[in-house]
Design an enzyme around this catalytic site. Structure first.
Site, PDB file in Angstrom:
ATOM      1  N   GLY A   1       0.838  -1.205   0.000  1.00 13.83           N
ATOM      2  CA  GLY A   1       0.000   0.000   0.000  1.00 13.83           C
ATOM      3  C   GLY A   1       0.866   1.244   0.000  1.00 13.83           C
ATOM      4  O   GLY A   1       0.993   1.908  -1.010  1.00 13.83           O
ATOM      5  N   THR A   2       1.459   1.549   1.092  1.00 11.45           N
ATOM      6  CA  THR A   2       2.680   2.372   1.171  1.00 11.45           C
ATOM      7  C   THR A   2       2.645   3.869   1.240  1.00 11.45           C
ATOM      8  O   THR A   2       1.843   4.545   0.631  1.00 11.45           O
ATOM      9  CB  THR A   2       3.613   2.010  -0.016  1.00 11.45           C
ATOM     10  OG1 THR A   2       3.958   0.648   0.088  1.00 11.45           O
ATOM     11  CG2 THR A   2       4.876   2.807   0.023  1.00 11.45           C
TER      12      THR A   2
END
Lengths: 267, 269
Positions: free
Chosen positions: B69-70
């Site tokens: 996701g990040t």
């Protein structure tokens, strides 16, 4: 600005997964008509692994399902990769079985070529590169563990080819139940008995709380120079003893009249 | 190394840009009717299964792809770069790894920050590490950061239809000092003094634009990165865990981790 389609699709070699999409369409059409295609045998599964002081402990349940039916009550999910590396497999049973066998074979050849005991990282690389090549169509989710010259290591490998190197991992439909147990009781540098108890409890959590996992608990303890393949380590679900008997003794119903018919069959 | 595979539909990846993409199959292979149907089907996971009756809340391993996701970020300063990332990898709604290391070494003083599909970015990073290592041995000197970024760009552009990867390449080389190059989804490559990426980056563009000053020191850059990532992790569901930081300079690489309870605190809303 996002460009869209490339106009010229020259042949690039490698795999084409066009038929997979076609099959998905056909499957959707079939389902709309009310039929269902045969379900692949999956290992619903709870598998897990933990790194402890002297090595790794791998654990797995033993139920294999075909849709909602248990196909095998005592299947073996911990596969041999090399004398010091074992791999638990979740997902499609055929995929995990074949993938681990292929990599085991290649790793043995590699080991003969290098003249050394194979490394866990090598097995990890081979598995991730193969699974990535097949873009997730090989449904194999693996927990790879072993001890080599670099020490004990544990990897989780996903069907699309991503891997994580961690001190404790769980995979399969029962992974959330097992992970809950690990997150509560894991400590670094455990003793062997504690580690085995922890893995046993994690798999038990999966067996009793997940419909896709069941039957017994298999363990595999790998240390430097020794492997304990404990199958079964714990029979968590013994088959019940039948208390009643529906067999009738000879002579229960009397035969009062006899009719004998002779039949001729032309040969 | 070839990545010649047809794209398989991804679900559960939180990168916003993906939803805007339009995918169509290879030209000329199907009739128009089938093409339209295909376009619709391609939004769903390609490995459609009749046997997946499980709840959406926990992942079916054959269907959901693992996504980082990040929130990732990189900042140039005089003498090097500071890079940072969160540590969450998700499979749908489940966090598959809460201590991921998204700062991947490509060479001694060149790192990349990975966002997007975990499998794609790991495979690309492995391939570029090999190519750059080979190139460096041939050259018999340290590779340029621009070279590493170009290798990423070539791969991400060539296979843009099949890949889901947003990468920030950052490092130090003797020729141009600290550099940050961004290679977002689609395969563009550009050098920027500060770059953010991943699903959490949307929430911190304002913070970064207003707080970045040219000529910050190493400590100021570290503080800036940690605070920006904390804000992103706070608001983005696909980012979280710990903040991993690294400073790359002529002296080498210094790595640090900021644990959850040590993150900078902002007013709780």
């Amino acid at each position: 600005i996002m460009a869209t389609v490339s106009v010229c699709q020259y042949h690039r070699g490698g795999f084409s997964f066009e038929n997979c999409k076609r099959n998905a369409l056909l499957e959707a059409d079939i389902n709309k008509l009310g039929f269902s295609s045969p379900a692949a045998r999956k290992t619903g599964t709870t598998i897990c692994g933990v790194v402890y002081k002297d090595g790794v402990v791998l654990g797995a349940d033993t139920r294999a399902t075909e849709g909602m039916v248990v196909a095998d009550k005592n299947c073996s999910k911990i596969h041999y990769i090399s004398p010091n590396v074992y791999c638990c497999g979740a997902g499609t049973a055929a995929d995990t079985e074949m993938t681990t066998q292929i990599i085991s074979s290649n790793l043995e050849l590699h080991s003969l070529s290098t003249g050394r005991l194979p490394r866990v990282a090598t097995a990890n690389r081979m598995l991730k590169q193969m699974l990535f090549r097949y873009q997730g169509y090989i449904g194999a989710a693996l927990v790879l563990g072993g001890v080599d010259s670099t020490g004990p290591q544990l990897y989780s490998i996903y069907p699309h080819g991503s891997t994580d190197k961690l001190p404790y991992v769980t995979m399969g439909s029962g992974s959330l139940a097992a992970m809950a147990v690990f997150e509560d009781r894991y400590r670094p540098n455990m003793e062997e008995e504690e580690a085995k108890r922890l893995v046993r409890d994690a798999i038990a959590a999966g067996i009793f709380n997940d419909l896709g996992s069941g039957s017994n608990i298999d363990l595999c303890v790998i240390t430097k120079g020794k492997v304990d393949y404990l199958r079964p380590h714990d029979v968590a679900n013994k088959k019940g003893v039948r208390t009643g008997n529906y067999r009738y003794k000879h002579g229960t119903t009397d035969d009062t009249t006899h009719h004998t018919l002779t039949c001729f069959f032309p040969l | 190394m070839h990545f010649t595979v047809v794209f398989s539909g991804l679900s559960g990846v939180c990168d916003r840009l993906r939803q805007a993409r339009v995918r169509t199959p290879a030209a000329g292979s199907f009739s128009n009717v089938v093409k339209l149907k295909m376009a619709a089907v391609l939004q769903f996971p390609a490995s459609v299964s009749t046997f997946n009756n499980y709840n959406d809340l926990y992942p079916d391993w054959t269907q959901t792809e693992v996504s980082t996701g990040t929130s990732i970020m990189a900042v140039e300063f005089e003498g090097g770069v500071v890079i940072g990332a969160d540590s969450r990898t998700t499979t749908g709604a489940y966090i598959a790894n809460r201590v991921t290391d998204k700062l991947t070494p490509i060479h001694e003083r060149i790192f990349c920050c990975r966002s997007g599909s975990a499998a794609d970015t790991q495979a690309i990073a492995d391939a570029v590490t090999y190519q750059l290592g080979f190139h460096s041995i041939e050259l018999d000197e340290a590779p340029l950061v621009q070279t590493a970024a170009s290798l990423f760009r070539d791969m991400c552009y060539r296979y843009r239809e099949e890949l889901m990867a947003g990468i920030i390449v950052a490092g130090w080389d003797p020729r141009r000092g600290g550099q940050v190059y961004t290679v977002p989804v689609g395969g563009m490559m550009t050098r920027q003094p500060v770059s953010v990426g991943g699903s959490g980056s949307s929430y911190i563009y304002g913070y970064v634009d207003s707080n970045y000053r040219a000529g910050m020191s190493k400590e100021e850059c570290l503080k800036f990165t940690a605070e920006a990532l904390t804000l992103a992790m706070e608001r983005d569901g696909s980012s979280g865990g710990v903040v991993r930081l690294a400073v790359i300079s002529e002296q080498g690489v210094e790595r640090q981790v900021i644990l959850g309870n040590q993150l900078p605190k902002f007013s709780t809303v």
